[in-house]
Design an enzyme around this catalytic site. Structure first.
Site, PDB file in Angstrom:
ATOM      1  N   LYS A 139      43.636 -25.413  57.891  1.00 27.32           N
ATOM      2  CA  LYS A 139      43.548 -25.164  56.361  1.00 27.32           C
ATOM      3  C   LYS A 139      42.602 -26.822  56.375  1.00 27.32           C
ATOM      4  CE  LYS A 139      44.551 -28.976  55.190  1.00 27.32           C
ATOM      5  NZ  LYS A 139      44.629 -30.617  54.968  1.00 27.32           N
ATOM      6  N   HIS A 199      50.140 -26.638  57.260  1.00 27.01           N
ATOM      7  CA  HIS A 199      51.542 -26.454  57.971  1.00 27.01           C
ATOM      8  C   HIS A 199      52.874 -26.761  56.692  1.00 27.01           C
ATOM      9  CE1 HIS A 199      50.501 -30.633  57.405  1.00 27.01           C
ATOM     10  NE2 HIS A 199      51.730 -31.341  58.609  1.00 27.01           N
ATOM     11  N   LYS A 209      57.518 -26.849  56.796  1.00 30.59           N
ATOM     12  CA  LYS A 209      58.606 -27.761  56.911  1.00 30.59           C
ATOM     13  C   LYS A 209      60.087 -27.117  56.936  1.00 30.59           C
ATOM     14  CE  LYS A 209      54.921 -31.402  56.438  1.00 30.59           C
ATOM     15  NZ  LYS A 209      55.151 -32.471  57.402  1.00 30.59           N
ATOM     16  N   ASP A 213      41.471 -32.269  51.122  1.00 37.02           N
ATOM     17  CA  ASP A 213      42.841 -32.482  52.376  1.00 37.02           C
ATOM     18  C   ASP A 213      44.044 -32.138  51.761  1.00 37.02           C
ATOM     19  OD1 ASP A 213      42.829 -33.549  54.590  1.00 37.02           O
ATOM     20  OD2 ASP A 213      43.945 -34.807  54.249  1.00 37.02           O
ATOM     21  N   HIS A 261      48.690 -28.559  50.751  1.00 39.75           N
ATOM     22  CA  HIS A 261      50.196 -29.016  50.592  1.00 39.75           C
ATOM     23  C   HIS A 261      50.265 -29.187  49.181  1.00 39.75           C
ATOM     24  CE1 HIS A 261      49.329 -28.849  54.644  1.00 39.75           C
ATOM     25  NE2 HIS A 261      48.231 -30.869  54.722  1.00 39.75           N
TER      26      HIS A 261
HETATM   27  C1  BG6 Z   1      47.084 -32.653  56.828  1.00 40.77           C
HETATM   28  C2  BG6 Z   1      45.211 -33.776  56.677  1.00 40.77           C
HETATM   29  O1  BG6 Z   1      46.653 -31.463  56.850  1.00 40.77           O
HETATM   30  O2  BG6 Z   1      48.503 -33.343  56.134  1.00 40.77           O
HETATM   31  C3  BG6 Z   1      45.694 -35.602  56.413  1.00 40.77           C
HETATM   32  O3  BG6 Z   1      44.810 -33.719  57.162  1.00 40.77           O
HETATM   33  C4  BG6 Z   1      46.888 -35.454  56.554  1.00 40.77           C
HETATM   34  O4  BG6 Z   1      44.686 -36.228  56.252  1.00 40.77           O
HETATM   35  C5  BG6 Z   1      48.620 -34.626  57.314  1.00 40.77           C
HETATM   36  O5  BG6 Z   1      47.823 -36.995  57.106  1.00 40.77           O
HETATM   37  C6  BG6 Z   1      49.742 -34.697  56.545  1.00 40.77           C
HETATM   38  O6  BG6 Z   1      50.782 -34.278  57.008  1.00 40.77           O
HETATM   39  P1  BG6 Z   1      52.475 -34.907  57.883  1.00 40.77           P
HETATM   40  O7  BG6 Z   1      52.800 -33.010  58.039  1.00 40.77           O
HETATM   41  O8  BG6 Z   1      52.162 -36.196  58.019  1.00 40.77           O
HETATM   42  O9  BG6 Z   1      52.619 -34.909  56.241  1.00 40.77           O
END
Ligand code: BG6
Length: 502
Positions: A165, A195, A199, A252, A257
């Site tokens: 992404k 991702h 989780k 982002d 997410h």
């Molecule tokens: C990523 C973003 O997809 O997810 C980042 O590009 C962000 O900016 C990150 O910090 C956060 O991931 P996690 O797993 O640490 O919540």
């Protein structure tokens, strides 16, 4: 006993073993590869979950030897893997690691890549199975896909693409990318990665909702007052100004997410856990999202402030960021899912960098009891019931309810019933990337995003950002270390509600 001595603790060994394959990673010198992808592969290697015969080909633009590549990756694993470094597991993984430099835009620019893939295939008996992992910006993907498409039939075995992404930067570019890919690949070969779906706690949301009889009957507008979803980060942009200036919080985090968390919270029960059944339900939610008007969208950018006691620079002072940048580092919205289950139930969502702390939560706030039949002499104002899903950190689920304070009279206080992963299961949680890389090797696409899902996410984002081009936001509008601009609080205060306290 550690997980590698007893992999049953991880609960993963009931799955079939993946077939032999090569994994080509584009963007091999990048941050994602070093911090996330290779540490995830290492943890899989440690638990012997990788295919018996396996190879990694790192692909980048810069010149580097195999040994330099291995040394860099080893350092990344030592610093970022969730497991302590163990030489034998590392050596197993490193034995199949190669690096090639490639320049896909030029004539013969990928010859070395195809030679290397052919060699590891023959040496390690990989049956021609290949995963091409794009840990590069969307603009760098097109020419590579074309090249892979032209070479894919030169060997037996399957080919899969994993695409990071954000998938495109708006609906038009996402559709164009999909069209380019569709020249050579079918949907089932494409794994668009978000991702968050890997989780454990996010998958547990599905278990919580659909493996328990007690939640589903109250999971709707009749019983739920509103939902709050927070993706808060205390981190700044970590040297990624080039990327972040282009994407901002909306591309982002919100587009992917946050909307995925919302879709999983709001979706109808799927008929099974197959890729299409789950994704069909998520797409229906995304399609039902009402486009919020400008009053229901808030954006922010952090200025100088203190995070966890340490003074940090404002966004515009970060290296590589324009001094008058209008990129948002915070976004909040009031969203409505226009369907029978959720009509008129607000979903307040927010995501931001440099907030008070790192915290991702989904809070389902229920309506108040209609009429408590006793005089309440509460020591504090009684809160409504909240089911709080702690996605991270302190992974778990907690239910807030009123209880009687021991003693005379009827004093009440809010108490919490907690489930904590750490306490209930004697095992660390796998990293999201471990799950997702393994799923891709197994050909399981449930936790990846389908083309129509991505399109719906972009439609909403395009509609939100369209008016942004015209106004000049008054940035910065929140100090680092706080929970976003005051207008984000007003978004809820207007409705007589407030964000959860942290
Ligand atoms: C990523 C973003 O997809 O997810 C980042 O590009 C962000 O900016 C990150 O910090 C956060 O991931 P996690 O797993 O640490 O919540």
């Amino acid at each position: 006993m550690t997980a590698d001595e007893n992999p049953l603790l991880e609960g993963l060994t009931t799955r079939r073993a993946p077939e032999p394959c090569a994994l080509a990673i584009y963007g091999a010198s990048g941050d994602l590869t070093q911090r996330k992808l290779m540490p995830a592969l290492y943890s899989l290697a440690l638990r012997r979950l990788l295919p018996e015969r396996f190879a990694v080909v790192g692909v980048g633009r810069s010149a580097s030897t195999d040994d330099e590549f291995r040394a860099r990756i080893r350092e990344g694993i030592e610093q970022h893997a969730r497991d302590p470094f163990q030489t034998d597991a590392w050596e197993r993984l490193a034995a199949g690691m190669r690096y090639v430099s490639a320049d896909p835009g030029t004539d013969g620019g990928t010859d070395e890549l195809w030679r290397a893939l052919g060699e590891v295939d023959a040496e390690r008996g990989l049956g021609g199975n290949r995963i091409h992992y794009f840990a590069v910006p969307p603009t760098a993907i097109g020419s590579l896909i074309e090249d892979i498409g032209q070479h894919r039939h030169e060997q037996p075995g399957w080919t899969r693409l994993v695409i990071e992404k954000p998938f495109g930067r708006d609906l038009a570019s996402a559709e164009q990318l999909n069209a380019e890919i569709a020249h050579h690949f079918v949907e089932s070969e494409i794994y668009r990665i978000d991702h968050y779906l890997g989780k454990e706690t996010v998958q547990n949301l599905l278990a919580l909702r659909f493996a328990n009889g007690i939640f589903e009957p109250i999971w709707n507008r009749q019983f739920v007052d509103h939902v709050q979803i927070t993706v808060g980060e205390s981190m700044g942009i970590e040297g990624r100004a080039g990327f972040y200036e282009e994407s901002g919080a909306i591309r982002d985090i919100f587009q992917n997410h946050l909307l995925q968390l919302l879709a999983l919270t709001a979706m109808e029960p799927p008929s099974d856990f197959s890729a299409d059944a789950v994704r069909n339900e998520k797409v229906k939610v995304l399609r039902s999202l009402h486009t919020p008007g400008p009053k229901n969208i808030v954006r922010g950018q952090y200025g100088r402030g203190f995070v966890e006691g340490i003074e940090v620079a404002g966004y515009r002072e970060e290296h590589g960021v324009a001094r008058d940048s209008t990129t948002e580092t915070f976004v909040a919205a009031k969203l409505y899912v226009d369907n029978w289950r959720w009509a008129d139930t607000p979903f307040y969502v927010r995501a931001g960098k440099r907030l008070g702390k790192r915290e991702t939560t989904i809070a389902i706030q229920f309506k108040r009891a209609p009429h408590p039949p006793f005089e309440i002499s509460s020591v504090e104002p009684l809160k409504p019931n909240v089911l709080l899903i702690h996605v991270q950190p302190d992974e778990g689920v907690s239910l807030a309810f009123a209880a009687k304070v021991p003693g005379q009279g009827m004093a009440l206080r809010t108490v919490h019933m907690d489930f904590l992963y750490g306490g209930a299961f004697r095992t660390g949680l796998p990293e999201a990337y471990e799950r997702l890389i393994l799923d891709c090797m197994l050909g399981e696409a449930t936790l990846f995003t389908r083309a129509d899902e991505v399109a719906e996410q972009w439609k909403l984002v395009d509609a939100i950002v369209a008016p942004w081009q015209r106004d000049q936001p008054g940035f910065p509008n929140y100090p680092a270390g706080t929970w976003g601009p005051a207008v984000a609080d007003e978004l809820l205060h207007r409705d007589g509600r407030s964000w959860r306290r942290h």
